[in-house]
Design a protein around this motif. Structure first.
Motif, PDB file in Angstrom:
ATOM      1  N   ALA A   1       0.830  -1.211   0.000  1.00 18.08           N
ATOM      2  CA  ALA A   1       0.000   0.000   0.000  1.00 18.08           C
ATOM      3  C   ALA A   1       0.860   1.255   0.000  1.00 18.08           C
ATOM      4  CB  ALA A   1      -0.929  -0.002   1.213  1.00 18.08           C
ATOM      5  N   VAL A   2       1.969   1.223   0.725  1.00 19.02           N
ATOM      6  CA  VAL A   2       2.892   2.366   0.727  1.00 19.02           C
ATOM      7  C   VAL A   2       3.430   2.600  -0.676  1.00 19.02           C
ATOM      8  CG1 VAL A   2       5.172   3.136   1.519  1.00 19.02           C
ATOM      9  CG2 VAL A   2       3.531   2.223   3.158  1.00 19.02           C
ATOM     10  N   GLY A   3       3.821   1.524  -1.350  1.00 18.48           N
ATOM     11  CA  GLY A   3       4.325   1.670  -2.705  1.00 18.48           C
ATOM     12  C   GLY A   3       3.268   2.142  -3.683  1.00 18.48           C
ATOM     13  N   ALA A   4       2.037   1.649  -3.525  1.00 17.59           N
ATOM     14  CA  ALA A   4       0.963   2.013  -4.451  1.00 17.59           C
ATOM     15  C   ALA A   4       0.538   3.469  -4.290  1.00 17.59           C
ATOM     16  CB  ALA A   4      -0.241   1.099  -4.235  1.00 17.59           C
ATOM     17  N   GLY A   5       0.602   3.991  -3.069  1.00 19.11           N
ATOM     18  CA  GLY A   5       0.103   5.343  -2.825  1.00 19.11           C
ATOM     19  C   GLY A   5       1.155   6.410  -2.713  1.00 19.11           C
ATOM     20  N   SER A   6       2.412   6.066  -2.950  1.00 15.08           N
ATOM     21  CA  SER A   6       3.485   7.056  -2.857  1.00 15.08           C
ATOM     22  C   SER A   6       3.509   7.936  -4.096  1.00 15.08           C
ATOM     23  CB  SER A   6       4.839   6.362  -2.677  1.00 15.08           C
ATOM     24  OG  SER A   6       4.896   5.698  -1.438  1.00 15.08           O
ATOM     25  N   ALA A   7       3.819   9.198  -3.882  1.00 14.00           N
ATOM     26  CA  ALA A   7       3.888  10.162  -4.991  1.00 14.00           C
ATOM     27  C   ALA A   7       5.273  10.129  -5.623  1.00 14.00           C
ATOM     28  CB  ALA A   7       3.591  11.566  -4.476  1.00 14.00           C
ATOM     29  N   ARG A   8       5.299  10.324  -6.922  1.00 13.41           N
ATOM     30  CA  ARG A   8       6.565  10.420  -7.652  1.00 13.41           C
ATOM     31  C   ARG A   8       6.390  11.504  -8.698  1.00 13.41           C
ATOM     32  NH1 ARG A   8      10.810   8.698  -5.023  1.00 13.41           N
ATOM     33  NH2 ARG A   8      12.515   8.030  -6.345  1.00 13.41           N
ATOM     34  N   TYR A   9       6.872  12.704  -8.411  1.00 12.17           N
ATOM     35  CA  TYR A   9       6.682  13.833  -9.319  1.00 12.17           C
ATOM     36  C   TYR A   9       7.534  13.678 -10.569  1.00 12.17           C
ATOM     37  CZ  TYR A   9       4.286  16.523  -5.659  1.00 12.17           C
ATOM     38  OH  TYR A   9       3.391  16.960  -4.712  1.00 12.17           O
ATOM     39  N   GLY A  10       6.934  13.985 -11.705  1.00  6.28           N
ATOM     40  CA  GLY A  10       7.685  14.075 -12.940  1.00  6.28           C
ATOM     41  C   GLY A  10       8.264  15.472 -13.110  1.00  6.28           C
ATOM     42  N   ALA A  11       8.944  15.689 -14.223  1.00  4.99           N
ATOM     43  CA  ALA A  11       9.593  16.981 -14.447  1.00  4.99           C
ATOM     44  C   ALA A  11       8.577  18.121 -14.479  1.00  4.99           C
ATOM     45  CB  ALA A  11      10.387  16.933 -15.755  1.00  4.99           C
ATOM     46  N   PHE A  12       7.409  17.889 -15.099  1.00  5.16           N
ATOM     47  CA  PHE A  12       6.402  18.940 -15.207  1.00  5.16           C
ATOM     48  C   PHE A  12       5.851  19.310 -13.834  1.00  5.16           C
ATOM     49  CE2 PHE A  12       1.945  20.255 -16.039  1.00  5.16           C
ATOM     50  CZ  PHE A  12       2.223  21.413 -16.746  1.00  5.16           C
ATOM     51  N   GLU A  13       5.608  18.294 -12.989  1.00  2.00           N
ATOM     52  CA  GLU A  13       5.072  18.560 -11.659  1.00  2.00           C
ATOM     53  C   GLU A  13       6.094  19.264 -10.776  1.00  2.00           C
ATOM     54  OE1 GLU A  13       1.942  15.162 -10.461  1.00  2.00           O
ATOM     55  OE2 GLU A  13       3.904  14.396 -11.052  1.00  2.00           O
ATOM     56  N   ARG A  14       7.370  18.969 -10.967  1.00  2.00           N
ATOM     57  CA  ARG A  14       8.404  19.627 -10.174  1.00  2.00           C
ATOM     58  C   ARG A  14       8.485  21.114 -10.480  1.00  2.00           C
ATOM     59  NH1 ARG A  14      12.123  15.984  -7.813  1.00  2.00           N
ATOM     60  NH2 ARG A  14      11.599  13.820  -8.331  1.00  2.00           N
ATOM     61  N   VAL A  15       8.115  21.493 -11.695  1.00  2.00           N
ATOM     62  CA  VAL A  15       8.118  22.908 -12.059  1.00  2.00           C
ATOM     63  C   VAL A  15       6.903  23.611 -11.461  1.00  2.00           C
ATOM     64  CG1 VAL A  15       7.982  24.529 -13.984  1.00  2.00           C
ATOM     65  CG2 VAL A  15       9.422  22.503 -14.156  1.00  2.00           C
ATOM     66  N   ARG A  16       5.748  22.962 -11.478  1.00  2.00           N
ATOM     67  CA  ARG A  16       4.506  23.572 -11.024  1.00  2.00           C
ATOM     68  C   ARG A  16       4.354  23.550  -9.507  1.00  2.00           C
ATOM     69  NH1 ARG A  16       0.264  20.840 -12.174  1.00  2.00           N
ATOM     70  NH2 ARG A  16      -1.191  22.602 -12.231  1.00  2.00           N
ATOM     71  N   ARG A  17       4.994  22.606  -8.805  1.00  2.00           N
ATOM     72  CA  ARG A  17       4.827  22.454  -7.360  1.00  2.00           C
ATOM     73  C   ARG A  17       6.172  22.500  -6.653  1.00  2.00           C
ATOM     74  NH1 ARG A  17       0.635  17.341  -6.676  1.00  2.00           N
ATOM     75  NH2 ARG A  17      -0.915  17.970  -8.240  1.00  2.00           N
ATOM     76  N   ASP A  18       6.101  22.685  -5.357  1.00  2.00           N
ATOM     77  CA  ASP A  18       7.307  22.577  -4.537  1.00  2.00           C
ATOM     78  C   ASP A  18       7.717  21.105  -4.500  1.00  2.00           C
ATOM     79  OD1 ASP A  18       9.289  22.551  -2.667  1.00  2.00           O
ATOM     80  OD2 ASP A  18       8.171  23.590  -1.104  1.00  2.00           O
ATOM     81  N   PRO A  19       8.896  20.748  -4.990  1.00  2.00           N
ATOM     82  CA  PRO A  19       9.297  19.334  -5.021  1.00  2.00           C
ATOM     83  C   PRO A  19       9.295  18.674  -3.645  1.00  2.00           C
ATOM     84  CG  PRO A  19      10.777  20.660  -6.358  1.00  2.00           C
ATOM     85  CD  PRO A  19       9.894  21.618  -5.611  1.00  2.00           C
ATOM     86  N   ARG A  20       9.462  19.487  -2.597  1.00  2.00           N
ATOM     87  CA  ARG A  20       9.479  18.915  -1.252  1.00  2.00           C
ATOM     88  C   ARG A  20       8.114  18.369  -0.842  1.00  2.00           C
ATOM     89  NH1 ARG A  20      12.154  24.034   1.626  1.00  2.00           N
ATOM     90  NH2 ARG A  20      10.626  24.958   0.208  1.00  2.00           N
ATOM     91  N   ASN A  21       7.061  18.785  -1.535  1.00  2.00           N
ATOM     92  CA  ASN A  21       5.737  18.236  -1.241  1.00  2.00           C
ATOM     93  C   ASN A  21       5.683  16.730  -1.493  1.00  2.00           C
ATOM     94  OD1 ASN A  21       4.712  20.697  -0.484  1.00  2.00           O
ATOM     95  ND2 ASN A  21       3.796  21.152  -2.475  1.00  2.00           N
ATOM     96  N   GLU A  22       6.506  16.260  -2.437  1.00  2.00           N
ATOM     97  CA  GLU A  22       6.550  14.818  -2.706  1.00  2.00           C
ATOM     98  C   GLU A  22       7.013  14.058  -1.465  1.00  2.00           C
ATOM     99  OE1 GLU A  22       9.451  11.767  -5.073  1.00  2.00           O
ATOM    100  OE2 GLU A  22       8.886  13.606  -6.154  1.00  2.00           O
ATOM    101  N   LEU A  23       8.074  14.551  -0.837  1.00  2.00           N
ATOM    102  CA  LEU A  23       8.587  13.890   0.364  1.00  2.00           C
ATOM    103  C   LEU A  23       7.592  14.007   1.509  1.00  2.00           C
ATOM    104  CD1 LEU A  23      10.853  12.431   1.847  1.00  2.00           C
ATOM    105  CD2 LEU A  23      11.866  14.666   2.364  1.00  2.00           C
ATOM    106  N   ARG A  24       6.979  15.177   1.672  1.00  2.00           N
ATOM    107  CA  ARG A  24       5.986  15.347   2.743  1.00  2.00           C
ATOM    108  C   ARG A  24       4.813  14.396   2.539  1.00  2.00           C
ATOM    109  NH1 ARG A  24       6.543  21.070   1.315  1.00  2.00           N
ATOM    110  NH2 ARG A  24       8.140  22.036   2.631  1.00  2.00           N
TER     111      ARG A  24
END
Length: 232
Positions: A66-89
């Motif tokens: 479940a952890v693997g299925a629900g973990s976020a992995r931002y692509g290059a486009f998402e890293r530009v539009r969002r704070d990349p640290r949100n992925e870790l949070r």
């Protein structure tokens, strides 16, 4: 916030979501079978048996999947539009939620099997042992999930680390169970049944677990930062 937390899981491949449900169902059935067929003389003996065998076999695999299925992995486009640290949070919050959910479900399955199927009398220590089993299962799931997340932040995808780690834990459970002494105690440090008394568990497991979490969170932050710089 809650909707964002579940968004990666809802958009995960259908096979992955089916695997989470299927492995969770199998884990619950196996847990009931172990408890119901073990013929342990007391609730305390069933608690010890579940934490030594059932927790790793029945509770940990569905949590990790479940952890693997629900973990976020931002692509290059998402890293530009969002704070990349949100992925870790997001991933830290998600694995914590899955650990809490797995622990709660394990406690419910344990209580239903013991008090409904086996018909054990409810004694003053019964609630304490059930709560202890729940807390130790949560610590197990969060401790191992933080390690899996660290590997992912070092560049190893969940699809490669999860099968290997689950296999290692299952084999370790099978190989270490016949051994006596402190070997199993140290391998399963945060969820091994060291005592039925809360002061012993708080000092011997909960306090070190807090330190482990702080250490692994810092390690994940460092690894995540280096991963981003390498990909930039």
């Amino acid at each position: 916030m809650c909707s964002d937390l579940f968004h990666p899981f809802r958009t995960a491949p259908r096979v992955m979501r089916i695997a989470v449900g299927l492995v969770s169902l199998i884990g619950a059935v196996c847990a009931v079978s172990l408890l119901y067929g073990g013929l342990a003389p007391s609730l305390h003996d069933d608690y010890i048996g579940f934490m030594r065998v059932g927790a790793t076999l029945c509770s940990l695999p569905p949590c990790l999947i479940a952890v693997g299925a629900g973990s976020a992995r931002y692509g290059a486009f998402e890293r530009v539009r969002r704070d990349p640290r949100n992925e870790l949070r997001h991933n830290l919050a998600w694995l914590t939620l899955m650990g809490l959910l797995t622990g709660a479900c394990s406690g419910v399955v344990f209580a239903l099997t013991e008090f409904v199927l086996l018909g054990r009398p409810f004694e003053p220590g019964s609630l304490s042992l059930t709560a202890m089993l729940t807390v130790q299962t949560v610590m197990m799931c969060v401790a191992v999930s933080l390690l899996v997340l660290l590997l992912a932040n070092c560049g190893l995808p969940f699809s490669r680390t999860l099968p290997v780690l689950i296999a290692i834990l299952l084999l370790a459970n099978w190989m270490l169970l016949p051994l006596t002494g402190e070997v199993t105690r140290y391998v399963y440090y945060f969820w091994y049944p060291i005592s039925p008394y809360w002061p012993d568990v708080l000092v011997g497991q909960v306090a070190p677990f807090v330190g482990w979490c702080l250490l692994l969170v810092v390690a994940n932050v460092v690894a995540f930062g280096h991963m981003d710089r390498l990909e930039a």
